[in-house]
Design an enzyme around this catalytic site. Structure first.
Site, PDB file in Angstrom:
ATOM      1  CG  HIS A 243      -1.850   1.359   1.634  1.00 55.26           C
ATOM      2  ND1 HIS A 243      -3.297   1.093   1.328  1.00 55.26           N
ATOM      3  CD2 HIS A 243      -1.756   2.485   1.698  1.00 55.26           C
ATOM      4  CE1 HIS A 243      -3.646   2.325   1.631  1.00 55.26           C
ATOM      5  NE2 HIS A 243      -2.600   3.087   1.972  1.00 55.26           N
ATOM      6  CD  GLU A 244       1.994   3.351   3.732  1.00 55.36           C
ATOM      7  OE1 GLU A 244       2.060   4.563   3.188  1.00 55.36           O
ATOM      8  OE2 GLU A 244       0.953   3.221   4.564  1.00 55.36           O
ATOM      9  CG  HIS A 247      -0.115   6.247  -0.431  1.00 58.71           C
ATOM     10  ND1 HIS A 247      -1.117   6.421  -1.100  1.00 58.71           N
ATOM     11  CD2 HIS A 247      -0.237   5.528   0.542  1.00 58.71           C
ATOM     12  CE1 HIS A 247      -2.343   6.537  -0.373  1.00 58.71           C
ATOM     13  NE2 HIS A 247      -1.656   5.770   0.689  1.00 58.71           N
TER      14      HIS A 247
HETATM   15 ZN   LIG Z   1      -2.429   5.126   2.593  1.00 54.28          ZN
END
Ligand SMILES: [Zn+2]
Length: 327
Positions: A243-244, A247
């Site tokens: 997830h990170e 980003h």
């Molecule tokens: Zn996030």
């Protein structure tokens, strides 16, 4: 490894998306963090970077954090998207055969293990967790867990172990975080620096979005025990890392913008009104465009629930790579 075991819960937290106090933003010069995401946003400068909000992908169950630092305001998204479009135009204008856009990318990864002492509780996780995290990244971004294949692969280049009590736990937005990253960050814009340790406020992680200019804050912070085989119950299959890094490759949350507007700026992720937690059945919070994308890596569901990126997300990440991070 391939399949994710069906455990139970993963991401929790009653998260108020309107809480902006923790959002850090960095002014155009990319140096001084401001207290408010709004106040530091550059307005007119030609080369202004958009507000640089950190991404706190995840909030651990029972954590004190009120929101994910990577939740952006509508204004921040507008600024980021304007910069993204402008940067793409500029790259296209100057692109030559010698700098043709890449179709596949192998990202060198430097992992910094921040420790308080030599104990496991003090952050001393074994190398095996790190190599398993790299495997999870490769599986997730290859589409082998169920989603679209992206252009990205990951190659571990170094594990850097650091014992420093003043950096432990890693406090999101702190001067200690800045000191840590300034001291430790390695490589160019194409190098993924991952910082592992205990995190402030029960956070699972946060990340920086890509920018035109490299800054020492660039990178991803992940709760060490969220790595595959870690002790963070329901969040220990490595998807916080996935997830990170999403980003870091320019993806927003799937719930960005709620039901209206351009949402997360990706057309094939159905809009959703708010983050989904745990692993809900049949969740459908917007009247348009299908059920909520609870299985997407950029939502807040449990690791056992999330297993995919979409084709649109894969495309956005590759465009962002060629715009911001490619040499
Ligand atoms: Zn996030």
């Amino acid at each position: 490894m391939g399949l994710r075991p069906n455990l139970l819960t993963r991401r929790t937290a009653g998260v108020a998306t309107s809480t902006l106090a923790l959002l850090l933003s960095t002014a155009a010069v990319g140096v001084v963090p401001a207290a408010s995401a709004f106040s530091a946003a550059p307005t007119g400068a030609a080369c202004a970077e958009p507000a640089d909000a950190h991404t706190a992908a995840r909030v651990a169950k029972g954590g004190k954090a009120k929101h994910d630092p990577n939740e952006l305001t509508a204004k921040q998204v507008r600024e980021r998207e304007a910069d993204f479009a402008a940067a793409q135009r500029e790259r296209a204008a100057f692109r030559t055969e010698a700098v043709a856009p890449l179709a596949t990318v192998t990202i060198p990864v430097v992992v910094h293990v921040i420790q308080e002492n030599s104990t496991r509780a003090g952050g001393n996780i074994p190398d095996s967790l790190i190599t398993q995290q790299i495997s999870v990244l490769n599986q997730s971004y290859a589409g082998s867990t169920g989603g679209a294949a992206t252009a990205f692969a990951f190659q571990l280049s170094k594990i850097n172990r650091v014992t420093n009590t003043s950096w432990y736990p890693i406090v999101q937005g702190s001067s200690a975080e800045r000191s840590m990253k300034t001291s430790l960050r390695q490589g160019g814009k194409n190098t993924l620096n991952i910082y592992l340790g205990e995190l402030s406020d029960g956070l699972l992680g946060w990340a920086t979005f890509p920018k035109r200019t490299l800054d020492k804050m660039d990178g991803v912070v992940v709760l060490a025990e969220s790595l595959p085989g870690g002790t963070a119950a329901n969040y220990n299959q490595g998807d916080t890392g996935t997830h990170e890094v999403g980003h870091w490759l320019n993806l927003y949350h799937t719930f960005q913008g709620g039901c209206s507007g351009s949402g997360d700026s990706v057309s094939d992720t159905p809009a959703e009104a708010s983050p989904a937690y745990q692993c809900p059945t049949g969740r459908d919070t917007c009247s348009t465009s299908g059920k909520d994308p609870i299985n997407n890596f950029m939502d807040y569901t449990y690791d056992t629930c999330m297993n995919q990126f979409t084709t649109g997300q894969a495309s956005r990440m590759l465009t962002a790579w060629n715009t911001y991070r490619a040499a």
